[in-house]
Design a protein around this motif. Structure first.
Motif, PDB file in Angstrom:
ATOM      1  N   VAL A  75       0.843  -1.191   0.000  1.00  0.00           N
ATOM      2  CA  VAL A  75       0.000   0.000   0.000  1.00  0.00           C
ATOM      3  C   VAL A  75       0.881   1.245   0.000  1.00  0.00           C
ATOM      4  O   VAL A  75       1.858   1.318   0.766  1.00  0.00           O
ATOM      5  N   THR A  76       0.563   2.215  -0.834  1.00  0.00           N
ATOM      6  CA  THR A  76       1.327   3.465  -0.898  1.00  0.00           C
ATOM      7  C   THR A  76       0.751   4.475   0.074  1.00  0.00           C
ATOM      8  O   THR A  76      -0.420   4.858  -0.036  1.00  0.00           O
ATOM      9  N   VAL A  77       1.544   4.900   1.036  1.00  0.00           N
ATOM     10  CA  VAL A  77       1.132   5.935   1.992  1.00  0.00           C
ATOM     11  C   VAL A  77       1.481   7.288   1.405  1.00  0.00           C
ATOM     12  O   VAL A  77       2.650   7.593   1.149  1.00  0.00           O
ATOM     13  N   ASN A  85      -4.809  10.602  13.710  1.00  0.00           N
ATOM     14  CA  ASN A  85      -4.233   9.266  13.882  1.00  0.00           C
ATOM     15  C   ASN A  85      -4.587   8.410  12.674  1.00  0.00           C
ATOM     16  O   ASN A  85      -5.196   7.338  12.778  1.00  0.00           O
ATOM     17  N   ALA A  86      -4.191   8.915  11.504  1.00  0.00           N
ATOM     18  CA  ALA A  86      -4.612   8.302  10.246  1.00  0.00           C
ATOM     19  C   ALA A  86      -3.550   8.471   9.183  1.00  0.00           C
ATOM     20  O   ALA A  86      -2.646   9.308   9.301  1.00  0.00           O
ATOM     21  N   ALA A  87      -3.701   7.671   8.121  1.00  0.00           N
ATOM     22  CA  ALA A  87      -2.845   7.785   6.949  1.00  0.00           C
ATOM     23  C   ALA A  87      -3.719   7.793   5.711  1.00  0.00           C
ATOM     24  O   ALA A  87      -4.723   7.066   5.640  1.00  0.00           O
ATOM     25  N   ALA A  88      -3.358   8.631   4.746  1.00  0.00           N
ATOM     26  CA  ALA A  88      -4.006   8.597   3.442  1.00  0.00           C
ATOM     27  C   ALA A  88      -3.192   7.658   2.561  1.00  0.00           C
ATOM     28  O   ALA A  88      -1.963   7.787   2.477  1.00  0.00           O
ATOM     29  N   VAL A  89      -3.858   6.711   1.909  1.00  0.00           N
ATOM     30  CA  VAL A  89      -3.140   5.685   1.155  1.00  0.00           C
ATOM     31  C   VAL A  89      -3.751   5.493  -0.230  1.00  0.00           C
ATOM     32  O   VAL A  89      -4.901   5.886  -0.485  1.00  0.00           O
ATOM     33  N   GLU A 246      -6.723  17.256   0.592  1.00  0.00           N
ATOM     34  CA  GLU A 246      -7.270  17.411   1.936  1.00  0.00           C
ATOM     35  C   GLU A 246      -6.249  16.949   2.973  1.00  0.00           C
ATOM     36  O   GLU A 246      -6.096  17.555   4.032  1.00  0.00           O
ATOM     37  N   ALA A 247      -5.560  15.857   2.665  1.00  0.00           N
ATOM     38  CA  ALA A 247      -4.529  15.359   3.576  1.00  0.00           C
ATOM     39  C   ALA A 247      -3.377  16.347   3.675  1.00  0.00           C
ATOM     40  O   ALA A 247      -2.808  16.553   4.758  1.00  0.00           O
ATOM     41  N   TYR A 248      -3.006  16.959   2.546  1.00  0.00           N
ATOM     42  CA  TYR A 248      -1.963  17.987   2.578  1.00  0.00           C
ATOM     43  C   TYR A 248      -2.392  19.150   3.477  1.00  0.00           C
ATOM     44  O   TYR A 248      -1.577  19.734   4.207  1.00  0.00           O
TER      45      TYR A 248
END
Length: 514
Positions: A75-77, A85-89, A246-248
């Protein structure tokens, strides 16, 4: 969209590999911190000033073992958020299904939708920014010599192309008050002021001019806070608008908090209108529940950051109309745009969803070409108020701006509480005056109300004569402009109308139809 395929031996047909999709992976827990130094001393000082907890669980980094496990599963993070407490992947459907079986995964949710910049095609016109400052009555701010000095201001936007070359921004760069810059789209870039990748890369430059622009040669002030310290973040790439931005945005907030930034302006928003319509948000999802809105709430409630967000420009879009996220979040100050002469909502300015339990937008001011350029004007005023009283909390600052606005306490989902008066806001921030007494509504029997306004220039100087006709205390049916020279105002109740806000220059009345 790119298509990848493999050729099977012994077959003349090609089989397309599944296209990776974006997901938020929320983790169940975090490890105990190995050190107490999780944020800078500047951030801790800001928390002491606002009586916030110094040690916060949201400061603890995401467990590296979880991120390593994701990578080991192919999986690419693409991004990590310690607050959520999350990661966008990026993961294929099969990988996503397997991810949910991991014991440390709390939730897996697709990231769908596309970024909508809060601007129109109209070019930015600096002379209109002067009108916005004038509308807010800046005399008291100028007389007090308030320019945002000492206030750390973050700007999250699409790019700051040629910002150092703008005459109005020369002092910020020449005096070293552009303290830090980070490009979250292309992290390898240390500076992108001389690189242009899309038409949006000058958007942040124009926003910065509205926030802190001051041309010393021509003595033109285009923003309230020319002396503030600025921290700039690029989180959008105009040519490939996907929801990873959004993650950025979240990462930019976390970065700014770690540096002690307490005031952030962003004219970015996420909703509808880009590329594949099937991947857009729906209007009913603009309820403060998006992951971006949740992160903004953490910034406001736990970190003490004051966040100013542009309402968006979908007011004329009959299929949407409402504010985008994170402008829908309860804790942020959402800013719409008004006409200059009558202080009514500009047609493009997005409205507040009627299903929200709180009012959006919060306040408004003039902008000719998008709410992108009204939000930073208000953010600049907020910087001056923080300079005058650094101990103000986000909730206090929000209430000050609301209570100093011309319609208060009769706000609506078109213009919020209206246009702030900078002098009134300053007096409230310094404790020099009490909050204005809240006028009582006028009970009206029947279907007709007649009012004779007093004559004088104050009417035209304070927004003219306007009727906000409403189906509830806040939901506007229509806004109606009248001539400032009218001798008698006759209000005839419309079908479904329960409340009417009557604005006669500086005087505001709330009619409640019985």
């Amino acid at each position: 969209m790119f298509f990848f395929c493999v050729f099977l031996i012994g077959s003349s047909f090609a089989q397309e590999a599944p296209v990776p999709q974006r997901y938020w992976v929320l983790f169940k827990d975090k490890p105990a911190p190995e050190t107490t130094a999780l944020v800078s001393e500047a951030a801790l000082q800001q928390r002491r000033l606002r009586h916030l907890p110094l040690a916060q669980f949201s400061d603890v980094p995401v467990h590296q073992a979880y991120l390593d496990s994701l990578s080991s599963q192919g999986v690419t993070v693409t991004s990590v958020s310690k607050w959520l407490n999350a990661a966008a992947v990026l993961a294929s459907p099969a990988q996503a299904k397997a991810l949910q079986q991991n014991s440390y995964v709390k939730e897996l949710r697709p990231i769908t939708g596309f970024f909508v910049p809060s601007q129109t095609a109209s070019p930015f016109q600096p002379q209109y920014v002067g009108k916005a400052l004038t509308q807010l009555k800046p005399e008291a701010i100028l007389a007090a010599g308030l320019t945002g000095r000492g206030v750390k201001v973050g700007v999250i936007d699409a790019g700051f192309y040629e910002a150092p070359k703008k005459a109005g921004l020369h002092p910020i760069f020449q005096e070293g008050r552009m303290r830090a810059f980070r490009d979250f789209v292309n992290p390898a870039h240390s500076q992108t002021f001389d690189q242009r990748e899309s038409f949006l890369d000058s958007h942040g430059t124009d926003v910065l001019l509205c926030l802190g622009g001051a041309d010393p040669k021509d003595r033109v002030l285009s923003g309230f806070a020319p002396s503030a310290d600025y921290y700039l973040a690029r989180t959008d790439h105009g040519k490939r608008e996907t929801r990873v931005e959004e993650a950025y945005f979240v990462r930019a907030l976390e970065w700014m908090d770690s540096l002690g930034v307490r005031l952030v302006n962003s004219s970015l928003g996420y909703g509808t209108g880009f590329d594949n319509p099937a991947e857009n948000y729906r209007p009913e999802q603009m309820d403060g529940s998006s992951y971006l809105a949740r992160a903004v709430q953490v910034a406001v409630e736990e970190k003490g950051m004051f966040i100013v967000i542009a309402a968006g420009n979908d007011g004329g879009n009959k299929k949407w109309r409402v504010v985008n996220t994170p402008a829908d979040a309860a804790g942020v100050l959402t800013v719409g745009a008004t006409d200059y002469s009558t202080w009514t909502k500009q047609g493009y300015s997005s409205i507040g969803p009627t299903f929200l339990p709180y009012l959006k937008p919060d306040v408004v001011c003039f902008a000719s070409s998008g709410t992108s350029f009204s939000a930073p004007v208000i953010a600049g005023l907020a910087a001056c108020l923080l300079e005058a009283n650094p101990a103000l909390t986000p909730a206090q600052l929000t209430r000050i701006l609301q209570r100093s606005s011309h319609l208060y306490p009769f706000g609506n989902n078109f213009v919020g509480y209206g246009v702030p008066d900078a002098g009134k806001a300053l007096a409230l921030a310094q404790g020099l005056t009490d909050s204005p007494a809240e006028a009582a509504p006028v009970q009206v029997s029947g279907h007709r109300f007649v009012y004779t306004p007093a004559r004088g220039s104050a009417i035209s100087e304070n927004g003219g004569i306007v009727l906000f006709r409403k189906a509830s205390a806040t939901r506007v049916i229509s806004q109606q402009k009248l001539s400032s020279n009218v001798k008698k105002i006759v209000v005839k109740r419309l079908p479904g109308e329960t409340h009417t806000t009557l604005q006669v220059g500086p005087q505001v009345m709330e009619l409640v139809w019985l």
